[in-house]
Each structure stands twice: as C-alpha cells, then as structure tokens.
Design an enzyme around this catalytic site. Structure first.
Site: not given
Ligand SMILES: NC(=O)c1ccc[n+]([C@@H]2O[C@H](COP(=O)([O-])OP(=O)(O)OC[C@H]3O[C@@H](n4cnc5c(N)ncnc54)[C@H](O)[C@@H]3O)[C@@H](O)[C@H]2O)c1
Length: 281
Positions: A118, A139, A151, A189
C-alpha cells in the site's frame, strides 16, 4: 502468463488468488502460516458461493476456480515455475525485502515480481533483487473480487515492457489499471489515510461518535463507507503501518498515526479481522 504465485494468504492474498484463478490462471497461494492458507481457501469458497447466489457465476466456475489454486507453505517451492509473483504479505518493509530477496533466488529469471504494498517503495524492493527492471507495484483494492481499480506503481528502474505487460494483464482480469510514480503511499493511500487518521483524531477529541462521523462522510461526501468503518475493513494495523511509512518516507509528522489508532493496534483491536475496531463484528 500461465502460473501466478501469490505470497501471503491474508485479506488481500486470498482475493488476488480468487480473481486470477477465476479467470483461468493457475495460482500458487503461499503463506508461512498453515492456518492462513486454510482460512484463505474457506474465504474463497464462501465468496464463490456468494457469487453463485447472486447468479454471477455457476457451480462449474466455482469448481474450476478452486481447482486452479494450489497451496504452498514455502516460497522456495511455490515460485519455481511462476511467470508472475504477486507479494501480498504483511505491510512491513523488512519482511517484504526478505521475501523479495528469496523470491528473486527461486523464481525463473524472466518472472515479473509485483508487490501489492500500500505504501512501501517499489524502488527499494527492486533494489534487493537482481532484476529491478522486472519489479513493479500492483496495488489491488479490498475486496479484490469486487473492486475495479489496480494502482500500478513504476519503480525508478521498472522497464516499459514490464509496465505494459502488467497493464494488459490487469485489463485481462477485468480491472482498471492506473499507473503512478513511486512516492510513499502512492496516490490511493496518500489521500485516503490522512482522512482516516483525521476521523480518528476527531473521534478521540470527542467531536462526535463513530457512527455520526461515518454518517457525515457518507451523506455529505457521497462516500459509500465512512472512514472509521473503512479503517475497520482495511485493518487498523495496516492503516497504522501505512501512516508510519508515509511519515518516515516524507519525513513529515503530519502523517503520524493518531494516538488512539496506535493504542487500538497495541490492544489487538484491528477491526473486522479481530471482531473489534471502531465497531463490533
Ligand atoms: N487490507 C487492505 O485493505 C489492503 C488493501 C490494499 C493493499 N493491502 C496491502 O496488501 C498486503 C497484505 O495486506 P493484508 O491486509 O492482506 O494483510 P494480512 O495481515 O491479512 O495478511 C498478510 C499475510 O502475509 C503472511 N506472511 C507474512 N510473512 C510472510 C512470509 N515471509 N511469507 C509468506 N507469507 C507471509 C501472513 O501469515 C499473513 O497471512 C500489505 O502490503 C497491505 O498493505 C492491504
């Protein structure tokens, strides 16, 4: 593009896997936590059932989508034959750099490496690999199966052909690509998070309650969701991480996460995913 590896099976990873698998791509969904993989498959199944009940897909599409997804607990095994890897792991610069360096070692040399980050610098993620020209930001928005925008972020060294490939791929899965430069928080963001943060500050100052703050933004600004409800939906930990990264990236305290946000994250009140945030679920 035949095989797409998705690293991280949380909120975003399961949605990204769902969308590509539904469009006929083979997807390797990778997470270090077995429980995250199990939960992701359950979520995908539930979301496919919802699509069936709305009449937008049939049972055969659900089965073929699920058949296109394989799960892996290690990056080393999950990325070996990938044409594209999309990293969607925890929003933390050090974690993502370690992941990118590992993917770079095991993915084929022609494989494109994308991050769903993000806010973290794509240029810095590219710098830990031997292929910075093949590293790009992709993104997706939450919930991925529903939201149209992707994005696309060009790092300083991302090649034109890689950008074009990712733009075409985004269109092929019926999403709309918007290409931007690599600045902290990019566009989405950089504009959204200060608004959410300000809503949290107004709440903590007692200007109004959560429901009223959200109503004002929904009714007055035609937002489909209020900022506090949206923060719960995104995850308060994710919001805090993004604000921290923007504060550091711009070296400007105006992006500092509101004390109430910091407190709630420390207490494990992360929004929908933990059942409590600004609202109860
Ligand atoms: N939540 C949102 O609304 C949103 C929207 C757009 C982008 N994002 C981005 O997407 C990404 C993920 O966010 P999320 O909300 O899905 O997070 P989340 O916490 O729901 O999931 C993250 C996952 O990554 C896994 N993980 C951590 N380290 C790891 C590794 N070394 N190898 C493999 N898996 C690993 C964790 O076990 C977890 O299941 C982030 O970069 C976030 O900024 C999130």
């Amino acid at each position: 593009m035949n095989l797409i590896a998705v690293v991280g099976a949380g909120t975003m990873g399961n949605g990204i896997a769902h969308v590509f698998a539904q469009k006929g791509y083979k997807v390797n969904l990778i997470d270090t936590q077995h429980t995250a993989l199990e939960k992701a498959l359950q979520t995908i199944q539930k979301n496919l059932d919802r699509q069936i009940s709305k009449g937008s897909i049939d049972e055969a599409n659900k089965i073929s989508t699920l058949n296109n997804i394989s799960i892996f607990e290690s990056i080393e095994l999950g990325v070996v034959n990938a044409d594209l890897v999309i990293e969607a792991a925890t929003e933390n610069s050090e974690i993502k750099k370690k992941i990118f360096s590992l993917i770079d070692q095991y993915a084929p040399s022609n494989c494109i490496l994308a991050s769903n980050t993000s806010s973290i610098s794509i240029t810095q993620l590219g710098a830990v690999t031997k292929r910075p020209e093949k590293v790009i930001g992709m993104h997706f928005m939450n919930p991925v199966p529903v939201m149209k925008l992707v994005e696309i972020i060009n790092g300083d060294q991302t090649s034109l052909v890689v950008t074009e490939t990712i733009v075409k791929l985004t269109e092929a899965i019926n999403k709309i690509p918007c290409v931007v430069k690599d600045f902290p928080g990019f566009i989405a963001n950089r504009i959204l998070m200060p608004m959410i943060n300000e809503a949290i500050i107004a709440l903590s100052e007692g200007v109004s309650d959560a429901n009223t703050i959200d109503q004002i933004m929904k009714l007055g600004m035609a937002h489909p969701m209020g900022p506090l409800q949206l923060a719960d939906y995104i995850g308060l930990d994710v919001c805090k991480n993004i604000l921290d990264i923007m504060k550091e990236g711009f070296d400007n305290t105006k992006y500092a996460p509101a004390p109430l946000l910091v407190e709630m994250v420390a207490e494990g009140k992360l929004g929908i995913k933990t059942g409590v945030g600004f609202y109860k679920y």
